[in-house]
Scaffold this motif. Structure first.
Motif, short mmCIF file in Angstrom:
data_model
loop_
_atom_site.label_atom_id
_atom_site.label_comp_id
_atom_site.label_asym_id
_atom_site.label_seq_id
_atom_site.Cartn_x
_atom_site.Cartn_y
_atom_site.Cartn_z
N LEU A 188 12.07 -15.83 -2.68
CA LEU A 188 11.38 -15.61 -1.41
C LEU A 188 9.94 -15.28 -1.77
O LEU A 188 9.67 -14.21 -2.31
CB LEU A 188 12.03 -14.47 -0.61
N GLY A 189 9.03 -16.20 -1.49
CA GLY A 189 7.65 -16.05 -1.94
C GLY A 189 6.68 -15.94 -0.79
O GLY A 189 6.79 -16.68 0.20
N ALA A 190 5.73 -15.02 -0.90
CA ALA A 190 4.64 -14.93 0.07
C ALA A 190 3.64 -16.05 -0.23
O ALA A 190 3.82 -16.81 -1.19
CB ALA A 190 3.98 -13.56 -0.04
N TYR A 191 2.58 -16.16 0.60
CA TYR A 191 1.47 -17.06 0.26
C TYR A 191 0.32 -16.19 -0.20
O TYR A 191 -0.76 -16.15 0.40
CB TYR A 191 1.14 -17.96 1.44
N GLY A 192 0.59 -15.49 -1.30
CA GLY A 192 -0.27 -14.46 -1.86
C GLY A 192 0.67 -13.51 -2.59
O GLY A 192 1.77 -13.91 -2.97
N GLU A 193 0.27 -12.25 -2.74
CA GLU A 193 1.11 -11.27 -3.44
C GLU A 193 1.95 -10.49 -2.45
O GLU A 193 1.57 -10.33 -1.28
CB GLU A 193 0.23 -10.27 -4.22
N GLY A 194 3.06 -9.92 -2.90
CA GLY A 194 3.87 -9.05 -2.06
C GLY A 194 5.02 -8.44 -2.83
O GLY A 194 5.40 -8.93 -3.90
N GLY A 195 5.56 -7.35 -2.30
CA GLY A 195 6.73 -6.70 -2.91
C GLY A 195 7.35 -5.75 -1.92
O GLY A 195 6.78 -5.49 -0.84
N ILE A 196 8.54 -5.24 -2.24
CA ILE A 196 9.20 -4.27 -1.35
C ILE A 196 10.14 -3.39 -2.17
O ILE A 196 10.67 -3.85 -3.19
CB ILE A 196 9.98 -4.99 -0.22
N VAL A 197 10.30 -2.15 -1.74
CA VAL A 197 11.34 -1.28 -2.26
C VAL A 197 12.40 -1.15 -1.18
O VAL A 197 12.06 -0.92 -0.02
CB VAL A 197 10.80 0.13 -2.60
N THR A 198 13.69 -1.29 -1.54
CA THR A 198 14.77 -1.03 -0.59
C THR A 198 15.56 0.18 -1.07
O THR A 198 15.68 0.41 -2.28
CB THR A 198 15.71 -2.25 -0.44
N THR A 199 16.10 0.94 -0.13
CA THR A 199 16.88 2.15 -0.48
C THR A 199 17.64 2.62 0.76
O THR A 199 17.31 2.23 1.89
CB THR A 199 15.94 3.27 -0.99
N ASN A 200 18.63 3.47 0.54
CA ASN A 200 19.33 4.11 1.66
C ASN A 200 18.89 5.56 1.83
O ASN A 200 19.38 6.24 2.71
CB ASN A 200 20.86 4.10 1.41
N ASN A 201 17.99 6.02 0.97
CA ASN A 201 17.65 7.45 0.91
C ASN A 201 16.34 7.75 1.66
O ASN A 201 15.26 7.33 1.24
CB ASN A 201 17.53 7.84 -0.57
N PRO A 202 16.41 8.47 2.79
CA PRO A 202 15.22 8.72 3.61
C PRO A 202 14.14 9.54 2.89
O PRO A 202 12.95 9.39 3.21
CB PRO A 202 15.76 9.48 4.82
N GLU A 203 14.54 10.38 1.93
CA GLU A 203 13.55 11.15 1.16
C GLU A 203 12.67 10.20 0.32
O GLU A 203 11.45 10.35 0.25
CB GLU A 203 14.25 12.15 0.22
N PHE A 204 13.31 9.24 -0.34
CA PHE A 204 12.56 8.23 -1.12
C PHE A 204 11.61 7.45 -0.20
O PHE A 204 10.48 7.14 -0.55
CB PHE A 204 13.50 7.25 -1.82
N VAL A 205 12.09 7.14 1.00
CA VAL A 205 11.29 6.36 1.95
C VAL A 205 10.01 7.12 2.30
O VAL A 205 8.91 6.56 2.27
CB VAL A 205 12.09 6.06 3.25
N ARG A 206 10.17 8.41 2.60
CA ARG A 206 9.03 9.26 2.97
C ARG A 206 7.98 9.26 1.85
O ARG A 206 6.79 9.04 2.09
CB ARG A 206 9.55 10.69 3.18
N THR A 207 8.45 9.48 0.63
CA THR A 207 7.54 9.55 -0.52
C THR A 207 6.85 8.21 -0.76
O THR A 207 5.63 8.15 -0.95
CB THR A 207 8.33 9.94 -1.79
N ILE A 208 7.62 7.12 -0.73
CA ILE A 208 7.05 5.80 -1.05
C ILE A 208 6.07 5.35 0.05
O ILE A 208 5.01 4.78 -0.25
CB ILE A 208 8.17 4.76 -1.31
N ARG A 209 6.40 5.62 1.31
CA ARG A 209 5.47 5.28 2.40
C ARG A 209 4.13 5.99 2.21
O ARG A 209 3.07 5.43 2.46
CB ARG A 209 6.05 5.67 3.76
N MET A 210 4.20 7.26 1.77
CA MET A 210 2.95 7.98 1.54
C MET A 210 2.21 7.42 0.32
O MET A 210 1.01 7.17 0.39
CB MET A 210 3.24 9.48 1.34
N LEU A 211 2.95 7.23 -0.78
CA LEU A 211 2.30 6.80 -2.03
C LEU A 211 1.61 5.45 -1.89
O LEU A 211 0.58 5.20 -2.51
CB LEU A 211 3.32 6.75 -3.18
N ARG A 212 2.17 4.53 -1.08
CA ARG A 212 1.57 3.19 -0.97
C ARG A 212 0.26 3.25 -0.20
O ARG A 212 -0.53 2.30 -0.23
CB ARG A 212 2.53 2.20 -0.30
#
Ligand SMILES: *Cc1c(COP(=O)(O)O)cnc(C)c1O
Length: 370
Positions: A188-212
């Protein structure tokens, strides 16, 4: 007629109207960075992987970096991974100031050999980072079992494994966190760069949303030392269009692989295997031969382009000599790196093109003794 290793143009032309409409829509909305299309893509891709959350970023490498940081990986820590992968897997660990500790791969699946993990665990080990190489899932049950027993976080490098499955579960929801790349040549390719993190853990989500997004909890309130790792709006919109075709394209890759397998069964090349509990998505179709130079040259003369994934394992790169590994430390990785050849693989390959490849191989087989 020549057969390229990969062709992105045909796929673009087939979905051009939808892509250009999606791009125009983002331009009209002026949501150039993150925005509604990216948010919708995060939900749709997470759901496709059977994960609760997705956090879209600018590259697969950034996804790995942030997943490792969310797992608490920092200076003095160790992360167990494989040397037979794209360099980004190792680089992301080094970005955290941590030490990559390599274990060799299994000679059948080319993914992390779970039997070697326990001997590599030390009091400093924080996480295990298996790679679903070529689109074949790593052997996750024993990896997860070892991680649970030692209190380690498991992060999947799923950059080559969109849609792959292990024991019925999609890659992306097997570990504590998973990282995908949407580099144009990926399944699955973008027309440029891209990436994603998937997880079930809401704590990880909070941290990663801030860090990005500069570590901001709310605008200009920087609670973490963050990064500019945001996904662009157009890439989110393009990926939403392309995600709807991914299963169809993955099936097409599987059909190409089946044709290769049927025609090349007895030619002396080592063909890739698909573990009984696995769905391989054939990002790459790797074959092994001791006569790599001759093999690639013979195909080139017949108009067929091939590649090598990867000619040098990470522990032998000049950049990572400071990790103090040497030739001979990971014999399976070194052996596969010396023999691997990637045959043309993309969903739009025709039966006739695949036949051209297999006929060229069979025609030269007796000359080169693959
Ligand atoms: C492509 C890839 C990455 C890095 O992804 P980018 O989007 O190029 O940063 C990481 N790991 C593996 C195994 C890859 O194939």
């Amino acid at each position: 007629m020549s057969v390229p290793l990969v062709d992105l143009k045909q796929q673009y032309l087939a979905i051009k109207d939808e892509i250009l409409a999606a791009v125009a829509n983002v331009f009209e909305s002026t949501q150039f960075v993150l925005g509604n299309e990216v948010a919708a893509f995060e939900e749709e891709f997470a759901s496709y992987c059977g994960a609760r959350y997705g956090i879209a970023v600018n590259t697969g490498t950034s996804a790995l970096h942030l997943a490792l940081l969310a797992a608490g990986v920092g200076p003095e820590d160790e992360v167990i991974t494989v040397p037979f992968t794209f360099v980004a897997t190792t680089a992301a660990i080094v970005y955290c100031g941590a030490r990559p500790v390599f274990v060799d791969i299994d000679p059948i699946t080319y993914t992390m050999d779970p039997k070697l993990i326990e001997a590599a665990i030390t009091p400093r080990t924080k996480a295990i980072l298996p790679v679903h190489l070529y689109g074949h899932p790593a052997d996750m049950h024993p990896i997860l079992e070892i991680a649970r027993r030692h209190g380690l976080t498991v992060i999947e490098d799923a950059a080559q494994a969109h849609g792959a499955r292990y024991a019925g579960t999609p890659c992306g929801s097997l570990g504590d966190l998973a990282c995908f790349s949407f580099y144009p040549g990926k399944n699955l390719g973008a027309y440029g760069e891209g990436g994603i993190v998937t997880t079930n853990n809401p704590e990880f989500v909070r941290t990663i949303r801030m860090l990005r997004d500069w570590g901001a909890e709310t605008k200009y309130n920087h609670v973490l030392k963050g990064f500019n790792y945001r996904m662009e709006g157009v890439q989110g919109a393009i990926l939403r269009v392309k995600l709807r075709y991914l299963e169809q394209w993955t099936e097409a890759r599987g059909a190409v692989a089946s044709q290769y397998r049927a025609c090349l069964a007895d030619c002396g090349l080592t063909l890739p295997t698909e573990a009984p509990n696995a769905r391989h998505v054939f990002h790459v179709f790797p074959v092994l031969t001791r006569q790599r130079g001759e093999f690639m040259q013979a195909l080139k003369e017949r108009g067929i382009q091939t590649g090598i994934h990867y000619p040098i394992p990470v522990h032998l790169f000049p950049a990572y000599l400071d990790l103090n590994y040497k030739r001979g430390d990971f014999p399976v990785s070194e052996c596969i790196a010396a023999q691997e050849v990637s045959l043309p693989m993309f969903p739009e390959l025709t039966t006739a093109q695949v036949a051209q490849v297999t006929e060229a191989i069979l025609e030269t087989q007796n000359v080169y003794q693959y």
